[in-house]
Motif scaffolding. Sequence first.
Motif, mmCIF file in Angstrom:
data_model
loop_
_atom_site.group_PDB
_atom_site.id
_atom_site.type_symbol
_atom_site.label_atom_id
_atom_site.label_comp_id
_atom_site.label_asym_id
_atom_site.label_seq_id
_atom_site.Cartn_x
_atom_site.Cartn_y
_atom_site.Cartn_z
ATOM 1 N N ALA A 157 9.690 137.111 25.907
ATOM 2 C CA ALA A 157 10.629 137.781 25.005
ATOM 3 C C ALA A 157 11.929 138.120 25.728
ATOM 4 N N ALA A 158 11.820 138.640 26.949
ATOM 5 C CA ALA A 158 13.029 138.978 27.706
ATOM 6 C C ALA A 158 13.873 137.742 27.972
ATOM 7 N N MET A 159 13.222 136.622 28.292
ATOM 8 C CA MET A 159 13.940 135.376 28.540
ATOM 9 C C MET A 159 14.652 134.887 27.282
ATOM 10 N N LEU A 160 13.961 134.922 26.139
ATOM 11 C CA LEU A 160 14.557 134.436 24.899
ATOM 12 C C LEU A 160 15.698 135.334 24.429
ATOM 13 N N VAL A 161 15.537 136.645 24.591
ATOM 14 C CA VAL A 161 16.618 137.570 24.224
ATOM 15 C C VAL A 161 17.866 137.267 25.039
ATOM 16 N N GLU A 162 17.690 137.043 26.341
ATOM 17 C CA GLU A 162 18.840 136.723 27.189
ATOM 18 C C GLU A 162 19.448 135.374 26.808
ATOM 19 N N ALA A 163 18.605 134.410 26.422
ATOM 20 C CA ALA A 163 19.112 133.104 26.010
ATOM 21 C C ALA A 163 19.984 133.209 24.768
ATOM 22 N N VAL A 164 19.660 134.133 23.871
ATOM 23 C CA VAL A 164 20.467 134.349 22.664
ATOM 24 C C VAL A 164 21.717 135.153 22.986
ATOM 25 N N ARG A 165 21.580 136.138 23.846
ATOM 26 C CA ARG A 165 22.717 137.012 24.169
ATOM 27 C C ARG A 165 23.847 136.266 24.874
ATOM 28 N N GLN A 166 23.487 135.320 25.732
ATOM 29 C CA GLN A 166 24.518 134.644 26.528
ATOM 30 C C GLN A 166 25.593 133.989 25.664
ATOM 31 N N PRO A 167 25.264 133.129 24.703
ATOM 32 C CA PRO A 167 26.343 132.555 23.879
ATOM 33 C C PRO A 167 27.039 133.598 23.011
ATOM 34 N N VAL A 175 23.388 126.672 27.249
ATOM 35 C CA VAL A 175 23.011 126.101 25.952
ATOM 36 C C VAL A 175 22.523 124.660 26.076
ATOM 37 N N PRO A 176 23.211 123.775 26.821
ATOM 38 C CA PRO A 176 22.672 122.407 26.965
ATOM 39 C C PRO A 176 21.279 122.383 27.567
ATOM 40 N N MET A 177 21.034 123.251 28.549
ATOM 41 C CA MET A 177 19.709 123.316 29.151
ATOM 42 C C MET A 177 18.650 123.676 28.107
ATOM 43 N N TRP A 178 18.954 124.676 27.272
ATOM 44 C CA TRP A 178 17.987 125.111 26.266
ATOM 45 C C TRP A 178 17.795 124.054 25.185
ATOM 46 N N LEU A 179 18.866 123.400 24.770
ATOM 47 C CA LEU A 179 18.721 122.343 23.757
ATOM 48 C C LEU A 179 17.852 121.198 24.290
ATOM 49 N N GLY A 180 18.074 120.820 25.544
ATOM 50 C CA GLY A 180 17.255 119.775 26.135
ATOM 51 C C GLY A 180 15.802 120.189 26.254
ATOM 52 N N HIS A 181 15.579 121.439 26.661
ATOM 53 C CA HIS A 181 14.204 121.926 26.811
ATOM 54 C C HIS A 181 13.490 121.961 25.460
ATOM 55 N N LEU A 182 14.149 122.476 24.434
ATOM 56 C CA LEU A 182 13.530 122.561 23.109
ATOM 57 C C LEU A 182 13.236 121.173 22.550
ATOM 58 N N ALA A 183 14.127 120.226 22.824
ATOM 59 C CA ALA A 183 13.877 118.851 22.375
ATOM 60 C C ALA A 183 12.653 118.268 23.074
ATOM 61 N N MET A 184 12.512 118.516 24.369
ATOM 62 C CA MET A 184 11.345 118.018 25.102
ATOM 63 C C MET A 184 10.064 118.694 24.620
ATOM 64 N N VAL A 185 10.129 119.997 24.348
ATOM 65 C CA VAL A 185 8.953 120.709 23.836
ATOM 66 C C VAL A 185 8.525 120.137 22.492
ATOM 67 N N ALA A 186 9.501 119.908 21.607
ATOM 68 C CA ALA A 186 9.175 119.347 20.288
ATOM 69 C C ALA A 186 8.538 117.967 20.439
ATOM 70 N N GLY A 187 9.099 117.134 21.314
ATOM 71 C CA GLY A 187 8.535 115.808 21.533
ATOM 72 C C GLY A 187 7.138 115.868 22.130
ATOM 73 N N LEU A 188 6.928 116.783 23.072
ATOM 74 C CA LEU A 188 5.620 116.912 23.696
ATOM 75 C C LEU A 188 4.571 117.368 22.679
ATOM 76 N N LEU A 189 4.902 118.384 21.877
ATOM 77 C CA LEU A 189 3.933 118.883 20.897
ATOM 78 C C LEU A 189 3.626 117.834 19.836
ATOM 79 N N TRP A 190 4.625 117.040 19.458
ATOM 80 C CA TRP A 190 4.397 115.953 18.500
ATOM 81 C C TRP A 190 3.450 114.921 19.100
ATOM 82 N N TRP A 191 3.674 114.538 20.377
ATOM 83 C CA TRP A 191 2.820 113.535 21.013
ATOM 84 C C TRP A 191 1.400 114.052 21.182
#
Length: 323
Positions: A157-167, A175-191
């Motif tokens: 929760a602390a990590m996600l709050v900071e990720a939102v606060r920064q922008p 932001v690019p790091m988080w977008l890339g990570h979320l895309a990889m997570v979505a792809g991994l969970l789909w696979w």
Amino acid sequence: MDDAHRRQVAAERARALWRGEWPTWLLIAVIHGGWYGTLVFWKELGPWLGTAAMIWWCTWFMSLQHELIHGHPTRLPWLNGLFGQAPLAIWYPYQLYRDSHLRHHVDAHLTLPALDTESYYVAPAAWAGMSAPLRALHWFNKTFAGRLLVGPAISIAAMLVEAVRQPLRGDWRCVPMWLGHLAMVAGLLWWVERQSGVPPWYYLLAIAYPAQSLAMVRSYYEHRPAAEHKQRIVLNEAGPVFRLLFLNNNLHLVHHDLPSLPWYLLPRVYRARCSAYQARSGGFHVQGYAVLMRRYAFRPVDAPVHPHLPEQAHEVDRRTAHV
């Protein structure tokens, strides 16, 4: 390090047995192969054995990421990072963990809120502004059971709050790091769902969250407040299973002294200078994680408020208390 210590470490590094860092290469193959193989044979293993195996692989993968961050098995950070980028454990982008953990290795800042990126202590100014339920949550997080149950949720929760606060503050660098990570997570969970039939919610709640809990066994009472910063770092003589799972990082003072030393050499260096290390730790020595579990299952190991912040930490706390 004194001269004798330097010679011992140099001799261990130079041994022909360890050239090429083959133990870490083997670890990379075993962890990635084990994770993949468990999902391929998920139906044959069954959900109980499969889930237990996946929790182990994901926790072990986080220990591997720690080794990669510290320059193993090659001297090329970009190559090491390739083996840790996949979000097998879901929650933390590799780049975020890398940058945060390397800041944690400023030993003079250990345990200090707002300075140590891995501190579980709260500054007095922040504590004064907390609600009673939030204070109770921090007290519970200081118990062994609490660290397993709510520790991951607090950190995530602390990590996600900071990720939102920064922008929102105008800082878009992550932001690019988080977008890339979320895309990889979505792809991994789909696979994973397509390959083994494991739904995303199950992977998140029954595998990734327990893996984070298991990883937090190591960090439970890993650091304590002390005037001498080397006395803030534990020497935990864990049993063989946890030593393997945490890649000997339970000998945490040795790791902080020699952060570039590979995981398989930590016990050898410690055994050669055991008495000296225990003296330097100021008696911060634990005989395994079972001891912590028995003593502090439902009793706080210490207080969540940091007992003695130096003036520079108070200044940082005053600047960040309302962020």
